[in-house]
Motif scaffolding. Sequence first.
Motif, mmCIF file in Angstrom:
data_model
loop_
_atom_site.group_PDB
_atom_site.id
_atom_site.type_symbol
_atom_site.label_atom_id
_atom_site.label_comp_id
_atom_site.label_asym_id
_atom_site.label_seq_id
_atom_site.Cartn_x
_atom_site.Cartn_y
_atom_site.Cartn_z
ATOM 1 N N ASN B 78 4.502 5.419 0.723
ATOM 2 C CA ASN B 78 4.242 6.436 1.746
ATOM 3 C C ASN B 78 5.013 7.663 1.746
ATOM 4 O OD1 ASN B 78 2.282 4.954 3.263
ATOM 5 N ND2 ASN B 78 4.085 3.623 3.702
ATOM 6 N N GLU B 79 6.219 7.671 1.010
ATOM 7 C CA GLU B 79 6.705 8.818 0.754
ATOM 8 C C GLU B 79 7.507 8.668 -0.644
ATOM 9 O OE1 GLU B 79 10.389 9.209 3.288
ATOM 10 O OE2 GLU B 79 10.376 7.273 3.325
ATOM 11 N N ARG B 83 13.267 4.150 -1.154
ATOM 12 C CA ARG B 83 13.897 3.282 0.104
ATOM 13 C C ARG B 83 13.431 1.801 -0.481
ATOM 14 N NH1 ARG B 83 15.804 6.914 3.748
ATOM 15 N NH2 ARG B 83 13.980 8.648 3.641
ATOM 16 N N ASN B 110 -7.854 8.475 5.771
ATOM 17 C CA ASN B 110 -6.303 8.884 6.305
ATOM 18 C C ASN B 110 -5.709 9.937 5.702
ATOM 19 O OD1 ASN B 110 -4.055 7.885 7.780
ATOM 20 N ND2 ASN B 110 -4.699 5.849 7.495
ATOM 21 N N ARG B 112 -4.128 12.575 6.692
ATOM 22 C CA ARG B 112 -2.767 13.146 7.093
ATOM 23 C C ARG B 112 -1.700 12.596 6.268
ATOM 24 N NH1 ARG B 112 -2.354 14.334 12.460
ATOM 25 N NH2 ARG B 112 -3.906 12.635 12.938
ATOM 26 N N ARG B 113 -1.773 11.343 6.187
ATOM 27 C CA ARG B 113 -0.533 10.680 5.519
ATOM 28 C C ARG B 113 -0.766 10.832 4.010
ATOM 29 N NH1 ARG B 113 -1.091 4.589 6.926
ATOM 30 N NH2 ARG B 113 0.208 4.569 5.209
ATOM 31 N N LEU B 116 0.831 14.172 3.440
ATOM 32 C CA LEU B 116 2.434 14.245 3.572
ATOM 33 C C LEU B 116 2.927 14.099 2.132
ATOM 34 C CD1 LEU B 116 5.165 13.759 4.670
ATOM 35 C CD2 LEU B 116 4.468 11.238 5.207
ATOM 36 N N ARG B 192 14.928 14.263 1.553
ATOM 37 C CA ARG B 192 13.835 13.419 2.165
ATOM 38 C C ARG B 192 14.553 12.965 3.529
ATOM 39 N NH1 ARG B 192 10.768 14.904 -0.663
ATOM 40 N NH2 ARG B 192 10.447 14.571 -2.685
ATOM 41 N N GLY B 193 13.729 12.883 4.203
ATOM 42 C CA GLY B 193 14.180 12.407 5.549
ATOM 43 C C GLY B 193 13.235 12.635 6.954
ATOM 44 N N TYR B 194 13.767 12.350 8.050
ATOM 45 C CA TYR B 194 12.805 12.287 9.044
ATOM 46 C C TYR B 194 12.605 13.822 9.480
ATOM 47 C CZ TYR B 194 11.500 12.431 14.225
ATOM 48 O OH TYR B 194 10.849 12.443 15.077
ATOM 49 N N GLU B 195 13.283 14.793 9.164
ATOM 50 C CA GLU B 195 13.355 16.403 9.655
ATOM 51 C C GLU B 195 12.296 16.790 8.528
ATOM 52 O OE1 GLU B 195 15.115 17.353 12.154
ATOM 53 O OE2 GLU B 195 16.229 15.343 11.837
ATOM 54 N N THR B 197 10.002 15.216 7.105
ATOM 55 C CA THR B 197 8.487 14.381 7.244
ATOM 56 C C THR B 197 8.019 15.109 8.437
ATOM 57 O OG1 THR B 197 9.853 12.418 6.662
ATOM 58 C CG2 THR B 197 7.439 12.349 7.749
ATOM 59 N N THR B 198 8.753 15.462 9.459
ATOM 60 C CA THR B 198 7.953 15.914 10.714
ATOM 61 C C THR B 198 7.528 17.397 10.134
ATOM 62 O OG1 THR B 198 10.206 15.143 11.609
ATOM 63 C CG2 THR B 198 8.690 16.189 13.033
ATOM 64 N N LEU B 201 4.410 16.762 8.160
ATOM 65 C CA LEU B 201 3.262 16.415 8.898
ATOM 66 C C LEU B 201 2.656 17.751 9.614
ATOM 67 C CD1 LEU B 201 4.179 12.690 9.887
ATOM 68 C CD2 LEU B 201 2.283 13.603 8.768
ATOM 69 N N ILE B 492 7.276 -3.601 10.189
ATOM 70 C CA ILE B 492 6.323 -2.316 10.468
ATOM 71 C C ILE B 492 5.183 -2.525 9.373
ATOM 72 C CG2 ILE B 492 6.003 0.232 10.253
ATOM 73 C CD1 ILE B 492 9.087 0.430 10.909
#
Lengths: 145, 652
Positions: B78-79, B83, B110, B112-113, B116, B192-195, B197-198, B201, B492
């Motif tokens: 997914n990224e 991980r 899909n 959008r993903r 990313l 890589r990380g949440y920031e 990814t946002t 996206l 998840i």
Amino acid sequence: MSTKRAEYLDCPLCGFEFEKHDTACAHGCPLGRFCKLVCCPNCQYEFPDRPESIGLLQRLFHRPKPPVARPDAIPLTELDEGESSELVCLNCEHPHRRNSLAVYGLVPGSRVVLQQKRPAYVVRVGETELALEAAIACEILVRRV
Amino acid sequence: MRRHENNVAITADRPVGTGQPTLVLVGNPNVGKSVLFSRLTGKYVTVSNYPGTTVEIARGNADIEGESVVVLDTPGVNELAPRTEDARVTCDVLRDYPEATIVQVADAKNLRRALLLTLQLAELRRPQVLVLNMMDELRKSGGRVDTRKLSELLGIPVVPTIATAGMGIQLLRKSLESAAAPRVPVDAASGRGYEQTTKYLAEANKILAQVYAHVRPQRPTFAQRLGSWAMHPIKGLGILALVLYFTFWFVGLLGAGTAVDFLEHVVFGRYVSPWAIRVADAVLPFPHTNHTEVSQYKFQIPLTPTRGIVIAESQRTVLAPTYSIAPGATLGGWTQTRRLAHDFLVGQYGVVTMAISYALAIVLPIVTTFFLVFSLLEDSGYLPRLAIMVNRVFRWMGLNGKAVLPMILGLGCDTMATMTTRILETRKERVITTLLLSLSIPCSAQLGVLLAMIASISFRAALFWLVLNIAIMIGIGWLAAKLMGGDGSDFILELPPMRRPQLSNVFIKTFARLEWYLKEVVPLFILGTAILFVLDKLAVLDKIARLGEPLVTGWLGLPRETASAFLIGFLRRDYGAVYLLDAATGPKAILTPHQVLVSMVTITLFMPCIATLFMISRELGRKTAMWITLFIFPFAFLVGGLVNHIGRLFGL
């Protein structure tokens, strides 16, 4: 490539969460690794890093943080089945979990439909159907649409 | 396959290590990379409708515009952050082939993903092609993508395909030439990380707004409704019960009953074995009289374990693999040698009469029917929904619902299942699942034999066996989860849409698994029989049996003869079970129902087979494999003995 999970810190002043190696003074401070202070990249507040022994104690007597109450948002778990909502923020305890939700498209502003609650929460984000545990679902804060 | 500094110039436009142009297929889980791979290379890899089924990199050659190209299939990610094990493998492949062209496969529904990932891949600045797969499903769900516009925005070729039907593959071959590094703004600095990814996206949303249009169809299709029923708290249980019953009927009754009966009693018992005995007698003559036995056979369609519709019945006298020598006759050296060879081939522990007939008549039908059902379920997209239904129970064992896939596969073959524990995220989960697989999930060969043994004991005893086994699984899982350090993982799970299984895909998949199984299993059966034969000839079997006697007769309360069954059980658990089955229900039954129960419990808890042990040490390391082994064998005897003594105490 490191397989170790990054260490995360919370700034006691502004609450900003950041990876430990991201500390604002780590790059270019002459004290370098001898400095025991970390600096929040958001508000520049400097505070001492938590020693290892305290971290262990904290893990042993860990109590889950009560979910942060926000006036404009409710946890996903409070929606009714079939209800549509807009994601406000991810209030996850572990930042890595926040990112593992984000890669599925769960980011602030995205449209989330709760499809069912039992035996597990199932949400739809765009064309992705995602099954979540209750513990994770209640960390997703949304606004009814 | 590392690049050496001195030959950079030579390999400037060639991938390192292969000397050939290379394509790396990358994409989100369950978007059709493996199908595309087999379309490009003509090679088959196991394809299924379950996220995360590619655990190893498949490698093949494709002919693209007259040039031979190496194609690598990677596990879905997914990224691009390492991980999970799968993501780590994919990242390693991308790093080890720095010159390879990246073919990103995306689920057109899909986007959008997929975008990313496109943006993360763009950071590598490599020639890249975006494949929009499953265009048929996109159209059905009411979506449209402007591929030309998307290609303009990204600056790379965008190819629409329907890989399962082979559409668009030709176009993909052509467009590989024009593969280019994407012209999109990237932000590699933030890591890589949440920031990030946002940010990506948001970028993806901007692109989507220009190329994607969607009209949701009014009524959900039947497949969609079936999909939501399968995870409904009540209807889901109903469907689960139906699926379980169908599996039990198809594998346990039709496969392990009807098909095994036919192959064992008719094909092998009446034709293959007697024929082999006669040939052996002619080629390796020595004075003896063959024994005969009466073979009874009923052809029936099963309804329940004890009842069925009998269609035909027959009885015949056939040659048995035993014989007697006239009293007083002495055999010379040559005759002795001939007799030995004769016994090795068609004797009581003969390669043909025991190994081949067990492998092909007992194991093959059971494994075939199991893999058929499993492939069918896998292709339909039911398994992730099953994971949702069982998540709660698996939580007690420190696992989550995702572990249901290896567990179910373990009912087919524990060795194969041990390999698929890689889809689990943390080492703790992998160790617990592997331990429980070896301990209490009987493989299909063993399951068939156990089901046949159940027929000879009362319903209550059978229920006791089942409940005890499940209780041990949950109890040991719970204990292991408490004692072991490390993290569990979050539940998840992405749910693929329910699809009508493609029969050709189901058959190819079953065939691929069977081929793997037969290659592994037949040599092991022959090896096992050969060891048994040697032990029997040297009369060691008796000695070891006597050595283990106190344990087997005293503690387990079983007859002396069964000691050798446990001995074989070390080699192959199902093989030992077959041996016990003969003792329990064969013509010369020597076990009482109580003893049958005790031996069933013990043999179920045994380590499945030597191949599983090898697989565990490959996956988890030798130390862990040793600990698991050291736990399982004493534990199996301990529980077996407890069942024996407590059972006797209460006079059950």
